[in-house]
Design a protein around this motif. Sequence first.
Motif, PDB file in Angstrom:
ATOM      1  N   ASP A   9       4.344  14.001 -10.632  1.00 11.29           N
ATOM      2  CA  ASP A   9       5.095  14.906 -10.095  1.00 11.29           C
ATOM      3  C   ASP A   9       4.969  15.508  -8.552  1.00 11.29           C
ATOM      4  N   TYR A  10       4.470  14.925  -8.263  1.00 10.55           N
ATOM      5  CA  TYR A  10       4.381  15.073  -6.466  1.00 10.55           C
ATOM      6  C   TYR A  10       6.234  15.391  -5.975  1.00 10.55           C
ATOM      7  N   VAL A  11       6.135  16.418  -5.401  1.00  7.78           N
ATOM      8  CA  VAL A  11       7.728  16.897  -4.922  1.00  7.78           C
ATOM      9  C   VAL A  11       7.475  16.907  -3.111  1.00  7.78           C
ATOM     10  N   LEU A  71       0.546  -1.378  -0.048  1.00  7.69           N
ATOM     11  CA  LEU A  71      -0.123  -0.383   0.421  1.00  7.69           C
ATOM     12  C   LEU A  71       0.386   1.260   0.143  1.00  7.69           C
ATOM     13  N   ALA A  72       2.052   0.778   1.088  1.00  5.88           N
ATOM     14  CA  ALA A  72       2.599   2.502   0.758  1.00  5.88           C
ATOM     15  C   ALA A  72       3.353   2.432  -0.511  1.00  5.88           C
ATOM     16  N   ALA A  99       2.633   6.706  -7.260  1.00  3.11           N
ATOM     17  CA  ALA A  99       0.949   6.813  -7.488  1.00  3.11           C
ATOM     18  C   ALA A  99       1.381   8.585  -7.815  1.00  3.11           C
ATOM     19  N   THR A 100       2.402   8.838  -6.036  1.00  2.00           N
ATOM     20  CA  THR A 100       2.465  10.714  -6.566  1.00  2.00           C
ATOM     21  C   THR A 100       3.691  10.733  -7.117  1.00  2.00           C
ATOM     22  N   VAL A 101       4.328   9.758  -7.874  1.00  2.00           N
ATOM     23  CA  VAL A 101       5.724  10.230  -8.587  1.00  2.00           C
ATOM     24  C   VAL A 101       4.992  10.148  -9.843  1.00  2.00           C
ATOM     25  N   GLN A 110       2.559  21.662   0.912  1.00  2.00           N
ATOM     26  CA  GLN A 110       3.023  20.771   0.946  1.00  2.00           C
ATOM     27  C   GLN A 110       2.457  19.295   2.103  1.00  2.00           C
ATOM     28  N   ALA A 111       0.753  19.153   1.478  1.00  2.00           N
ATOM     29  CA  ALA A 111      -0.219  19.367   1.414  1.00  2.00           C
ATOM     30  C   ALA A 111       0.059  17.224   1.792  1.00  2.00           C
ATOM     31  N   PHE A 112       0.299  16.664   0.830  1.00  2.00           N
ATOM     32  CA  PHE A 112       0.807  15.029   1.159  1.00  2.00           C
ATOM     33  C   PHE A 112       1.153  15.023   2.825  1.00  2.00           C
TER      34      PHE A 112
END
Lengths: 335, 244
Positions: free
Chosen positions: A42-44, A30-31, A37-39, A303-305
């Motif tokens: 393009d989530y930094v 899951l992790a 998914a974040t990659v 940096q929401a996540f």
Amino acid sequence: MRLPRGTPRKKRGRSYYISALAFIVLVSGLAAALYIATVRVDYVWGWNRIPQYFFYREKIEFRAETEGKIERITAEGDRRRVVVKDADGEHAIDVPAEGVRVAQGDIVSPGDLLAVHERWQAGLLMQGLWLTIKVSLIATLFGVLIGLFAGIARISTNPFFRWAALTYVEIIRGSPLLVQIFIWYFVLGTLINSILAQYGIAQIPPLWYGVASMATFAGAYVAEIVRAGIQSIHRGQNEAARSLGMSYAQAMVHVILPQAIRRILPPLAGEFISLIKDSSLLGIIAIRELTKATREVVTTSLQAFELWFICALLYLMLTFTLSLGVKYLERRMVT
Amino acid sequence: MIDVRNVFKTFWLPHELKALVDVSVSIAPGEVVVVIGPSGSGKSTLLRCLNRLETADSGHIFIDGIDVLDPRTNINKVRAEVGMVFQSFNLFPHKNVLDNITLAQKVVRKRSRAEARERAQALLRKVGIQEKSAAYPDQLSGGQQQRVAIARALAMDPKVMLFDEPTSALDPEMIGEVLEVMKNLAREGMTMVVVTHEMGFAREVADRVVFMDAGSIVEAGPPEHFFSHPTHGRTKLFLSQILK
């Protein structure tokens, strides 16, 4: 049940390890899925930017306001007292030794840096966490008081008390907390603050309407816990106390409640845990508790996540600590 | 001392249950009255009506001249003068033996701690368990618990003692020790009303035996007469069953 130390454990079979492995695979899967998914979008990730929202170094600068001269600098331990003399007389500032940026005899102009010093400040998240704890504690305190009275009233033979308590419990338990918070703030709050304003008395800040809504909400649940606790005490206890000539109140205080409280404590602590989580709703009436604070930090840091995970983790930390305490209590109550 | 006149009591546990039907009985100071009868005959209800643990529907109950059923009567005052011992002991499990006995003395009688302790110790000696004063109820045997319960009631210096089947929940070997305490109490002249199935106790200690059935007093009389020459058919039937 706890086994005494040194008790040989049942040997674990193969299926145990396969299941354990499956569990680890599930969690890490899951992790990993989340990370991939974040990659993809393009989530930094920027975990390094998070600590500053807990604690940060605040820089305080002292600047000269007028034309003047550094009259003297005196040492007081590891602090320095810088005295500036100008047309009006002498002004002194107190700073740590390493922050002094001038020497004795210097001529200073308005705006010149005299000294700087830095200090640790609690960031928004820390303030929010503290407010969450504070609100929950106060609300629990009042909630327990309200609940104790309502719970006893609920089983009173007097219809006034019984119906009053029943109405209270049913109304509170039958409507959403969010709506209750709105009613406390936008209806009761407006009424009370308008009337206070008419008499020229200071307004009550939203925090207290939030606390009130949480306390009355918790009180209704505590009332049911208290009622169940009292009713779980055998009828003979009350009869024995009353047959000795004790009044209803004396029997309650000396015989029933001391026994009921042992049974009430664990579910009461559970109620406190859900109160901590429910306090996250208070953000909507401008109380900057942990959730609201996180939202504000998200809007500035983007940096929401990371922040929402941190937020959940902080709640988890509070509730988990408490539930450990509850477990301890329960174990002690049994023996 | 106790005067019960035309008392009625009906329970509504969904269906109507006439627990007491026109019961009248009068008990003199120092008298020991044993109430017997089949289960459901209203013996316990009668006993519980005497100190208003149950409220009778109609009639009058006077204890030491005070009307128990009068709403203006301070029932707590009456109860302080009427000790009660229960089938299931009902000791306070969160308090040790000594505190069980001193609690009501301090709270109701307003006695000092020292005074209450002294009285409690004396009573524990009397019921023969002075060494258990620091124990908690669940560490005691049934017989010991019931003796503590008797001491707890006696600590209030009551004028009357009510016993509601005090030995019914006990193992057979413990019945004797409790009955012994009750016999001593009777000998000292305590007014006692005892609901029990212990016919031996009734025969030996009672001044009068009252037989109840279906909510009414069927027959009453001194034990020697009661057991040897019962007049009523139901009494004969009950005695023949219980003395088999």
